[in-house]
Design a protein around this motif. Structure first.
Motif, PDB file in Angstrom:
ATOM      1  N   VAL A 147       0.846  -1.193   0.000  1.00  0.00           N
ATOM      2  CA  VAL A 147       0.000   0.000   0.000  1.00  0.00           C
ATOM      3  C   VAL A 147       0.885   1.248   0.000  1.00  0.00           C
ATOM      4  O   VAL A 147       1.853   1.332   0.756  1.00  0.00           O
ATOM      5  CB  VAL A 147      -0.909   0.026   1.243  1.00  0.00           C
ATOM      6  CG1 VAL A 147      -1.762   1.289   1.273  1.00  0.00           C
ATOM      7  CG2 VAL A 147      -1.784  -1.221   1.294  1.00  0.00           C
ATOM      8  N   THR A 148       0.548   2.194  -0.853  1.00  0.00           N
ATOM      9  CA  THR A 148       1.283   3.461  -0.906  1.00  0.00           C
ATOM     10  C   THR A 148       1.246   4.149   0.458  1.00  0.00           C
ATOM     11  O   THR A 148       0.184   4.390   1.015  1.00  0.00           O
ATOM     12  CB  THR A 148       0.677   4.402  -1.959  1.00  0.00           C
ATOM     13  OG1 THR A 148       0.729   3.779  -3.243  1.00  0.00           O
ATOM     14  CG2 THR A 148       1.426   5.726  -1.997  1.00  0.00           C
ATOM     15  N   ALA A 149       2.439   4.476   0.957  1.00  0.00           N
ATOM     16  CA  ALA A 149       2.538   5.145   2.253  1.00  0.00           C
ATOM     17  C   ALA A 149       3.135   6.541   2.139  1.00  0.00           C
ATOM     18  O   ALA A 149       2.802   7.426   2.928  1.00  0.00           O
ATOM     19  CB  ALA A 149       3.380   4.312   3.216  1.00  0.00           C
ATOM     20  N   VAL A 150       4.035   6.737   1.157  1.00  0.00           N
ATOM     21  CA  VAL A 150       4.683   8.035   0.964  1.00  0.00           C
ATOM     22  C   VAL A 150       4.737   8.343  -0.525  1.00  0.00           C
ATOM     23  O   VAL A 150       5.137   7.491  -1.328  1.00  0.00           O
ATOM     24  CB  VAL A 150       6.122   8.048   1.527  1.00  0.00           C
ATOM     25  CG1 VAL A 150       6.754   9.440   1.351  1.00  0.00           C
ATOM     26  CG2 VAL A 150       6.151   7.644   2.996  1.00  0.00           C
ATOM     27  N   LEU A 151       4.334   9.558  -0.888  1.00  0.00           N
ATOM     28  CA  LEU A 151       4.488  10.051  -2.256  1.00  0.00           C
ATOM     29  C   LEU A 151       5.472  11.203  -2.247  1.00  0.00           C
ATOM     30  O   LEU A 151       5.506  11.994  -1.302  1.00  0.00           O
ATOM     31  CB  LEU A 151       3.149  10.537  -2.825  1.00  0.00           C
ATOM     32  CG  LEU A 151       2.075   9.488  -3.072  1.00  0.00           C
ATOM     33  CD1 LEU A 151       0.788  10.156  -3.564  1.00  0.00           C
ATOM     34  CD2 LEU A 151       2.532   8.440  -4.076  1.00  0.00           C
ATOM     35  N   HIS A 152       6.258  11.303  -3.306  1.00  0.00           N
ATOM     36  CA  HIS A 152       7.221  12.408  -3.390  1.00  0.00           C
ATOM     37  C   HIS A 152       7.560  12.694  -4.838  1.00  0.00           C
ATOM     38  O   HIS A 152       7.848  11.786  -5.626  1.00  0.00           O
ATOM     39  CB  HIS A 152       8.522  12.048  -2.647  1.00  0.00           C
ATOM     40  CG  HIS A 152       9.654  12.971  -2.959  1.00  0.00           C
ATOM     41  ND1 HIS A 152      10.904  12.524  -3.314  1.00  0.00           N
ATOM     42  CD2 HIS A 152       9.709  14.326  -3.012  1.00  0.00           C
ATOM     43  CE1 HIS A 152      11.691  13.558  -3.539  1.00  0.00           C
ATOM     44  NE2 HIS A 152      10.990  14.662  -3.378  1.00  0.00           N
ATOM     45  N   GLU A 153       7.520  13.964  -5.172  1.00  0.00           N
ATOM     46  CA  GLU A 153       8.042  14.438  -6.459  1.00  0.00           C
ATOM     47  C   GLU A 153       8.438  15.899  -6.294  1.00  0.00           C
ATOM     48  O   GLU A 153       7.617  16.728  -5.887  1.00  0.00           O
ATOM     49  CB  GLU A 153       7.015  14.301  -7.576  1.00  0.00           C
ATOM     50  CG  GLU A 153       7.609  14.629  -8.947  1.00  0.00           C
ATOM     51  CD  GLU A 153       6.659  14.315 -10.080  1.00  0.00           C
ATOM     52  OE1 GLU A 153       7.128  13.838 -11.119  1.00  0.00           O
ATOM     53  OE2 GLU A 153       5.438  14.546  -9.923  1.00  0.00           O
ATOM     54  N   ASN A 154       9.694  16.165  -6.576  1.00  0.00           N
ATOM     55  CA  ASN A 154      10.234  17.524  -6.440  1.00  0.00           C
ATOM     56  C   ASN A 154      10.002  18.061  -5.027  1.00  0.00           C
ATOM     57  O   ASN A 154      10.507  17.497  -4.071  1.00  0.00           O
ATOM     58  CB  ASN A 154       9.640  18.429  -7.519  1.00  0.00           C
ATOM     59  CG  ASN A 154       9.937  17.925  -8.920  1.00  0.00           C
ATOM     60  OD1 ASN A 154      11.028  17.432  -9.185  1.00  0.00           O
ATOM     61  ND2 ASN A 154       8.986  18.035  -9.818  1.00  0.00           N
ATOM     62  N   ASN A 155       9.242  19.130  -4.885  1.00  0.00           N
ATOM     63  CA  ASN A 155       9.030  19.759  -3.579  1.00  0.00           C
ATOM     64  C   ASN A 155       7.764  19.292  -2.873  1.00  0.00           C
ATOM     65  O   ASN A 155       7.408  19.815  -1.815  1.00  0.00           O
ATOM     66  CB  ASN A 155       8.954  21.284  -3.740  1.00  0.00           C
ATOM     67  CG  ASN A 155       7.896  21.691  -4.765  1.00  0.00           C
ATOM     68  OD1 ASN A 155       7.875  21.188  -5.886  1.00  0.00           O
ATOM     69  ND2 ASN A 155       7.016  22.610  -4.397  1.00  0.00           N
ATOM     70  N   VAL A 156       7.089  18.296  -3.441  1.00  0.00           N
ATOM     71  CA  VAL A 156       5.828  17.818  -2.878  1.00  0.00           C
ATOM     72  C   VAL A 156       6.034  16.473  -2.175  1.00  0.00           C
ATOM     73  O   VAL A 156       6.560  15.528  -2.760  1.00  0.00           O
ATOM     74  CB  VAL A 156       4.750  17.662  -3.971  1.00  0.00           C
ATOM     75  CG1 VAL A 156       3.436  17.178  -3.356  1.00  0.00           C
ATOM     76  CG2 VAL A 156       4.541  18.980  -4.693  1.00  0.00           C
ATOM     77  N   TYR A 157       5.601  16.431  -0.920  1.00  0.00           N
ATOM     78  CA  TYR A 157       5.709  15.230  -0.109  1.00  0.00           C
ATOM     79  C   TYR A 157       4.339  14.930   0.475  1.00  0.00           C
ATOM     80  O   TYR A 157       3.574  15.841   0.797  1.00  0.00           O
ATOM     81  CB  TYR A 157       6.706  15.432   1.030  1.00  0.00           C
ATOM     82  CG  TYR A 157       8.096  15.798   0.563  1.00  0.00           C
ATOM     83  CD1 TYR A 157       9.073  14.827   0.408  1.00  0.00           C
ATOM     84  CD2 TYR A 157       8.413  17.120   0.265  1.00  0.00           C
ATOM     85  CE1 TYR A 157      10.354  15.166  -0.032  1.00  0.00           C
ATOM     86  CE2 TYR A 157       9.684  17.469  -0.179  1.00  0.00           C
ATOM     87  CZ  TYR A 157      10.645  16.486  -0.327  1.00  0.00           C
ATOM     88  OH  TYR A 157      11.898  16.825  -0.771  1.00  0.00           O
ATOM     89  N   ALA A 158       4.026  13.655   0.649  1.00  0.00           N
ATOM     90  CA  ALA A 158       2.739  13.308   1.240  1.00  0.00           C
ATOM     91  C   ALA A 158       2.840  11.938   1.897  1.00  0.00           C
ATOM     92  O   ALA A 158       3.521  11.046   1.403  1.00  0.00           O
ATOM     93  CB  ALA A 158       1.640  13.306   0.175  1.00  0.00           C
ATOM     94  N   THR A 159       2.143  11.796   3.026  1.00  0.00           N
ATOM     95  CA  THR A 159       2.143  10.532   3.757  1.00  0.00           C
ATOM     96  C   THR A 159       0.718  10.057   3.989  1.00  0.00           C
ATOM     97  O   THR A 159      -0.157  10.842   4.336  1.00  0.00           O
ATOM     98  CB  THR A 159       2.839  10.674   5.124  1.00  0.00           C
ATOM     99  OG1 THR A 159       2.088  11.557   5.962  1.00  0.00           O
ATOM    100  CG2 THR A 159       4.254  11.206   4.956  1.00  0.00           C
ATOM    101  N   GLN A 160       0.489   8.754   3.786  1.00  0.00           N
ATOM    102  CA  GLN A 160      -0.816   8.189   4.121  1.00  0.00           C
ATOM    103  C   GLN A 160      -0.960   8.039   5.632  1.00  0.00           C
ATOM    104  O   GLN A 160      -2.052   8.109   6.180  1.00  0.00           O
ATOM    105  CB  GLN A 160      -0.994   6.829   3.439  1.00  0.00           C
ATOM    106  CG  GLN A 160      -2.350   6.200   3.622  1.00  0.00           C
ATOM    107  CD  GLN A 160      -3.476   7.079   3.105  1.00  0.00           C
ATOM    108  OE1 GLN A 160      -3.595   7.320   1.913  1.00  0.00           O
ATOM    109  NE2 GLN A 160      -4.322   7.586   4.004  1.00  0.00           N
ATOM    110  N   PHE A 161       0.147   7.846   6.319  1.00  0.00           N
ATOM    111  CA  PHE A 161       0.122   7.729   7.779  1.00  0.00           C
ATOM    112  C   PHE A 161       0.062   9.109   8.433  1.00  0.00           C
ATOM    113  O   PHE A 161       0.238  10.146   7.784  1.00  0.00           O
ATOM    114  CB  PHE A 161       1.342   6.960   8.276  1.00  0.00           C
ATOM    115  CG  PHE A 161       2.666   7.515   7.836  1.00  0.00           C
ATOM    116  CD1 PHE A 161       3.252   8.584   8.489  1.00  0.00           C
ATOM    117  CD2 PHE A 161       3.340   6.961   6.757  1.00  0.00           C
ATOM    118  CE1 PHE A 161       4.486   9.103   8.091  1.00  0.00           C
ATOM    119  CE2 PHE A 161       4.568   7.463   6.348  1.00  0.00           C
ATOM    120  CZ  PHE A 161       5.139   8.532   7.010  1.00  0.00           C
TER     121      PHE A 161
END
Length: 206
Positions: free
Chosen positions: A171-185
């Motif tokens: 399951v996707t937990a962390v997304l990242h591209e360039n200056n954008v970060y995101a966590t499902q947790f």
């Protein structure tokens, strides 16, 4: 200064308190003009996809401008899902499309898994591109983080996935591209590991 968008989400104070624990000043605001002036921007999330997309309508333009300007952005839980193009939870509702793709319901065909996915899971980076680096999980090796969700991100470009957890499948937990970060947790509910991740976020140069 860390700016947390106040659109009526329930976990604003806990995120702000987490920044205080690492001696970082943060502000919670529902003023689009203050959001537009943010150096570091956080979009938290508790609730449903349709609800968040309606609630953040006044901030969509400034969020995209913040991202386009190359300034650090962090989405948390539902704040991650809002970055996708759409969600099975709310057919016909458009996401921010910062990451192209769809948010899908966690499968549970054999009914062996508890839904929603709630509890502690170990972050895994082994399935991700070996050369991919993600500043917010720098120095975090198989730490445990706290999850509460029934839907997961399925981006069109799997290379933006910086971390996964095992819950019947990866399951996707962390997304990242360039200056954008995101966590499902929820880093604000993940103890020392969550604080470490937030510290990584705020110590990035802009």
């Amino acid at each position: 200064m860390i700016t947390v968008i106040d659109y009526g989400s329930g976990n604003l104070r806990s995120i702000s308190n987490s920044f205080s624990h690492i001696n970082v000043e943060s502000t919670i605001t529902n003023d689009p003009e203050e959001v537009a002036e943010a150096e570091y921007l956080v979009l938290p999330g508790v609730g449903a996809f349709g609800q968040i997309m309606k609630s953040i309508e006044p901030y969509k333009k400034v969020i995209k401008e913040h991202v386009d300007d190359g300034k650090p952005f962090l989405g948390v839980c539902l704040g991650l899902q809002a970055l996708l193009s759409s969600s099975e939870e709310a057919p016909g509702v458009k996401g921010l499309s910062i990451f192209k793709g769809e948010v899908k319901k966690l499968p549970n065909d054999n009914r062996m898994l508890k839904m929603p996915h709630m509890g502690w899971n170990r972050l895994d980076m082994t399935l991700c591109e070996p050369k991919k680096t993600c500043a917010i999980i720098d120095g975090i090796v198989q730490d445990y983080f706290y999850f509460v969700h029934s839907y997961y991100a399925a981006p069109d470009d799997e290379e933006v996935i910086a971390g996964t957890v095992k819950y019947g499948f990866d399951v996707t937990a962390v997304l990242h591209e360039n200056n954008v970060y995101a966590t499902q947790f929820h880093p604000e509910k993940s103890g020392v590991s969550g604080l470490k991740m937030l510290k990584n976020f705020v110590t990035m140069s802009i």
